[in-house]
Write an enzyme that holds these catalytic residues in place. Sequence first.
Site, PDB file in Angstrom:
ATOM      1  N   LYS A  69       0.866  -1.350  -0.068  1.00 27.46           N
ATOM      2  CA  LYS A  69       0.053  -0.109  -0.036  1.00 27.46           C
ATOM      3  C   LYS A  69       0.960   1.156  -0.152  1.00 27.46           C
ATOM      4  O   LYS A  69       1.709   1.345   0.851  1.00 27.46           O
ATOM      5  CB  LYS A  69      -0.686  -0.035   1.022  1.00 27.46           C
ATOM      6  CG  LYS A  69      -1.742  -1.122   1.304  1.00 27.46           C
ATOM      7  CD  LYS A  69      -2.698  -1.235   2.369  1.00 27.46           C
ATOM      8  CE  LYS A  69      -1.764  -1.459   3.632  1.00 27.46           C
ATOM      9  NZ  LYS A  69      -2.749  -1.936   4.960  1.00 27.46           N
ATOM     10  N   THR A  87      -7.515   9.515   9.041  1.00 25.39           N
ATOM     11  CA  THR A  87      -7.111   8.089   8.663  1.00 25.39           C
ATOM     12  C   THR A  87      -7.161   6.823   9.419  1.00 25.39           C
ATOM     13  O   THR A  87      -6.534   5.935   9.112  1.00 25.39           O
ATOM     14  CB  THR A  87      -5.755   8.179   7.879  1.00 25.39           C
ATOM     15  OG1 THR A  87      -4.649   8.589   8.817  1.00 25.39           O
ATOM     16  CG2 THR A  87      -5.741   9.418   6.867  1.00 25.39           C
ATOM     17  N   GLY A 127      -7.552   3.501  11.005  1.00 28.58           N
ATOM     18  CA  GLY A 127      -8.221   2.638  10.676  1.00 28.58           C
ATOM     19  C   GLY A 127      -8.332   2.229   9.059  1.00 28.58           C
ATOM     20  O   GLY A 127      -8.950   1.221   8.533  1.00 28.58           O
ATOM     21  N   THR A 128      -7.487   3.006   8.505  1.00 26.07           N
ATOM     22  CA  THR A 128      -7.380   2.736   6.819  1.00 26.07           C
ATOM     23  C   THR A 128      -7.121   1.539   6.463  1.00 26.07           C
ATOM     24  O   THR A 128      -7.676   1.016   5.517  1.00 26.07           O
ATOM     25  CB  THR A 128      -6.469   3.931   6.399  1.00 26.07           C
ATOM     26  OG1 THR A 128      -6.803   5.132   6.743  1.00 26.07           O
ATOM     27  CG2 THR A 128      -6.533   3.711   4.752  1.00 26.07           C
ATOM     28  N   GLY A 129      -6.121   1.017   7.233  1.00 24.89           N
ATOM     29  CA  GLY A 129      -5.676  -0.371   6.628  1.00 24.89           C
ATOM     30  C   GLY A 129      -6.419  -1.353   6.942  1.00 24.89           C
ATOM     31  O   GLY A 129      -6.759  -2.376   6.249  1.00 24.89           O
ATOM     32  N   CYS A 130      -7.050  -1.319   8.207  1.00 21.89           N
ATOM     33  CA  CYS A 130      -8.042  -2.370   8.406  1.00 21.89           C
ATOM     34  C   CYS A 130      -9.375  -2.371   7.623  1.00 21.89           C
ATOM     35  O   CYS A 130      -9.809  -3.477   7.194  1.00 21.89           O
ATOM     36  CB  CYS A 130      -8.577  -2.171  10.145  1.00 21.89           C
ATOM     37  SG  CYS A 130      -7.337  -1.837  11.318  1.00 21.89           S
TER      38      CYS A 130
END
Length: 272
Positions: free
Chosen positions: A177, A208, A210-213
Site C-alpha cells: 500500500k 485516517t 483504521g484505513t488499513g483495517c
Amino acid sequence: MSYSIPSVLTVAGSDSSGGAGIQADIKTVESMGLYAQSVITALTAQNTLGVYGVFDVAPDFVCAQMDAVFGDIRPQAVKVGMVSSTDIVSAVARGLSEHAAPNVVFDPVMVSTSGSRLISQKAIDALVRELFPLATLITPNIPEAEVLCGMAIETPQDMESAARILYGMTPGAVLVKGGHGAIDADDLLYLGGSCRWLKGKRVETENTHGTGCTLSSAIACGLASGKEVFEAVLQAKRYVSGALRADFAMGKGNGPLDHMWAHREAFGSLEA
C-alpha cells in the site's frame, strides 16, 4: 422469505474508539452488504490520540472463538489483522488450517496510525513463518514492508523490489500500500509473478484512523462475493477513497473514516 448472504470473518484486536480493528472491520463488512463475524485477539485501550494499553486474549479462547464461528456460519473469506503475540499467531494459524479457511486476507498490523507499536519482533517472525503461507493476499503498508523486507522503500522501484521479496514469503498475492508515500497513493499489486500499479489520488485529510483495517476488510468482502483478487482490490480502493473523502471530524487526533459514507444520503442529514 428467508435468505442468506456471504459472511466475512475478521480476526483482529478490538479498538475501544471504534475506528480501527474489529469495529472498523464489522462496519466495513456490513456497509458493503455482507454478514460480519469476529474473533477477538486482543483488547486495546485507545482513541484517536494513541494506544494506552493492550490486553491479549488467551490463545485457547481465540481457538474457541474460531471453532464456534466455523462450526455454524462458515465464512466465505477471512480478514486477519492484529495478532500481537507468538502464541496467538499459532492459535490463529492452527484455526485457519484446521477449518480450511478460504480467501484469507492478512493485514500485518504492526504500528497504529498514531505511531504506537502493536506487535513484538518475535510475533513478526512468527506471522511470517505461520500466517503468510496461509494467505490469499497480504496487505502491508510501506513502513510494514520495510520491516518485513529489511530495506528502505523510497521509490516505486523500491516498492516493486519489496513486493518481489514478500511474494517469496507467501503463496498468495502481495499488495504494497502506497498511502505513506510522499506524493501519491498508488498501490502495487504483485499477482501471478507480475506487478500491477493501481493508481490512487491522495485524499487530503488527517482522519485516517483504521484505513488499513478497512481496506483489507473491504478486499475480503470482494473475495467473499466471488470477485478475483484484482477486482476485489479495485472495489476496496474505491470504497476507502470515499470513506476518506467524507473527512469525518471525530476525536482530537487522527479521526476515523466514515464507513457509512455511501449510505448517508439514504438516511438523510444528521442535522435534519
